[in-house]
Motif scaffolding. Structure first.
Motif, PDB file in Angstrom:
ATOM      1  N   ALA A   1      31.569  14.017  27.918  1.00 50.33           N
ATOM      2  CA  ALA A   1      31.481  15.455  28.228  1.00 50.33           C
ATOM      3  C   ALA A   1      30.295  15.705  29.147  1.00 50.33           C
ATOM      4  O   ALA A   1      30.386  16.477  30.117  1.00 50.33           O
ATOM      5  CB  ALA A   1      31.360  16.264  26.943  1.00 50.33           C
ATOM      6  N   SER A   2      29.197  15.027  28.872  1.00 54.35           N
ATOM      7  CA  SER A   2      28.022  15.152  29.736  1.00 54.35           C
ATOM      8  C   SER A   2      28.286  14.534  31.100  1.00 54.35           C
ATOM      9  O   SER A   2      27.808  15.045  32.119  1.00 54.35           O
ATOM     10  CB  SER A   2      26.813  14.482  29.072  1.00 54.35           C
ATOM     11  OG  SER A   2      26.537  15.097  27.838  1.00 54.35           O
ATOM     12  N   GLY A   3      29.046  13.441  31.130  1.00 54.28           N
ATOM     13  CA  GLY A   3      29.411  12.830  32.401  1.00 54.28           C
ATOM     14  C   GLY A   3      30.276  13.746  33.249  1.00 54.28           C
ATOM     15  O   GLY A   3      30.121  13.820  34.469  1.00 54.28           O
ATOM     16  N   LEU A   4      31.182  14.457  32.588  1.00 57.41           N
ATOM     17  CA  LEU A   4      32.024  15.422  33.302  1.00 57.41           C
ATOM     18  C   LEU A   4      31.172  16.565  33.862  1.00 57.41           C
ATOM     19  O   LEU A   4      31.359  16.987  35.011  1.00 57.41           O
ATOM     20  CB  LEU A   4      33.108  15.967  32.372  1.00 57.41           C
ATOM     21  CG  LEU A   4      34.159  16.862  32.991  1.00 57.41           C
ATOM     22  CD1 LEU A   4      34.910  16.146  34.108  1.00 57.41           C
ATOM     23  CD2 LEU A   4      35.130  17.342  31.931  1.00 57.41           C
ATOM     24  N   ALA A   5      30.235  17.043  33.067  1.00 58.04           N
ATOM     25  CA  ALA A   5      29.329  18.090  33.553  1.00 58.04           C
ATOM     26  C   ALA A   5      28.476  17.575  34.712  1.00 58.04           C
ATOM     27  O   ALA A   5      28.220  18.298  35.679  1.00 58.04           O
ATOM     28  CB  ALA A   5      28.445  18.588  32.408  1.00 58.04           C
ATOM     29  N   THR A   6      28.053  16.329  34.630  1.00 61.10           N
ATOM     30  CA  THR A   6      27.281  15.722  35.717  1.00 61.10           C
ATOM     31  C   THR A   6      28.130  15.615  36.978  1.00 61.10           C
ATOM     32  O   THR A   6      27.634  15.810  38.090  1.00 61.10           O
ATOM     33  CB  THR A   6      26.771  14.333  35.301  1.00 61.10           C
ATOM     34  OG1 THR A   6      26.020  14.456  34.092  1.00 61.10           O
ATOM     35  CG2 THR A   6      25.891  13.719  36.367  1.00 61.10           C
ATOM     36  N   ALA A   7      29.413  15.337  36.823  1.00 60.75           N
ATOM     37  CA  ALA A   7      30.322  15.270  37.967  1.00 60.75           C
ATOM     38  C   ALA A   7      30.415  16.624  38.665  1.00 60.75           C
ATOM     39  O   ALA A   7      30.431  16.697  39.898  1.00 60.75           O
ATOM     40  CB  ALA A   7      31.701  14.795  37.515  1.00 60.75           C
ATOM     41  N   VAL A   8      30.462  17.691  37.883  1.00 60.35           N
ATOM     42  CA  VAL A   8      30.494  19.043  38.465  1.00 60.35           C
ATOM     43  C   VAL A   8      29.199  19.310  39.219  1.00 60.35           C
ATOM     44  O   VAL A   8      29.212  19.834  40.344  1.00 60.35           O
ATOM     45  CB  VAL A   8      30.741  20.107  37.368  1.00 60.35           C
ATOM     46  CG1 VAL A   8      30.556  21.511  37.914  1.00 60.35           C
ATOM     47  CG2 VAL A   8      32.124  19.933  36.759  1.00 60.35           C
TER      48      VAL A   8
END
Length: 172
Positions: A25-32
């Motif tokens: 989930a944090s990786g997805l937020a980092t992608a954004v």
């Protein structure tokens, strides 16, 4: 019986683990964040500094489809970095240290690569600076997140309890 830190008694082996839901989930937020950094970097380069990055000047401040592609590739880089962090947490002794070194070197490649292209010097420098910002953001955010996503699980006991010479066996 469990000891004070939640592991099994008598020297259980402690294995690294990861809270995958939190990490990804944090990786997805980092992608954004990485995608938005790419867009902001291009907007600043093209709109404020008036340097043609990824498209000719005639394309306007937003550029063309290359702006979207650059943003998506930045997001993909963040997701790949998340996968690498996940593997490092499970496989190596100091995952955050190895992750930092790998990401700093990859960011350095991403900064130097545009400087080798045969385009206008302003475009080279702007692209290098944008790549630096994206690489540092991914590295710092995921390294910080990994500290809270890393867990330690109790494994199988690595040595059985010893018996005293005067103790009877368990089957009596």
């Amino acid at each position: 019986m469990a000891d004070y830190d939640g592991g099994a008694r008598y020297g259980a082996a402690r294995r690294p683990g990861v809270n995958a839901a939190r990490l990804w989930a944090s990786g997805l937020a980092t992608a954004v964040v990485a995608a938005l950094l790419a867009v902001v970097g291009i907007l600043i380069a093209r709109g404020v500094v008036e340097v043609a990055v990824l498209a000719p000047k005639g394309e306007g401040v937003w550029g063309n489809a290359n702006t979207f592609t650059y943003a998506m590739l930045s997001a993909l880089a963040a997701l790949l970095a998340t996968g690498m962090m996940h593997l490092l947490i499970l496989a190596v002794a100091a995952p955050r240290q190895f992750f930092t070194w790998i990401m700093v070197l990859m960011t350095l490649i991403a900064v130097v690569l545009p400087l080798t292209l045969t385009v206008e010097i302003g475009g080279k420098i702007a692209t290098a600076v944008i790549n630096l910002a994206i690489g540092l953001a991914i590295t710092i955010v995921l390294n910080t997140v990994a500290a809270s996503a890393r867990t330690v699980r109790a494994g199988r006991p690595n040595d059985a309890p010893t018996r005293q010479w005067d103790q009877p066996p368990d089957n009596y």
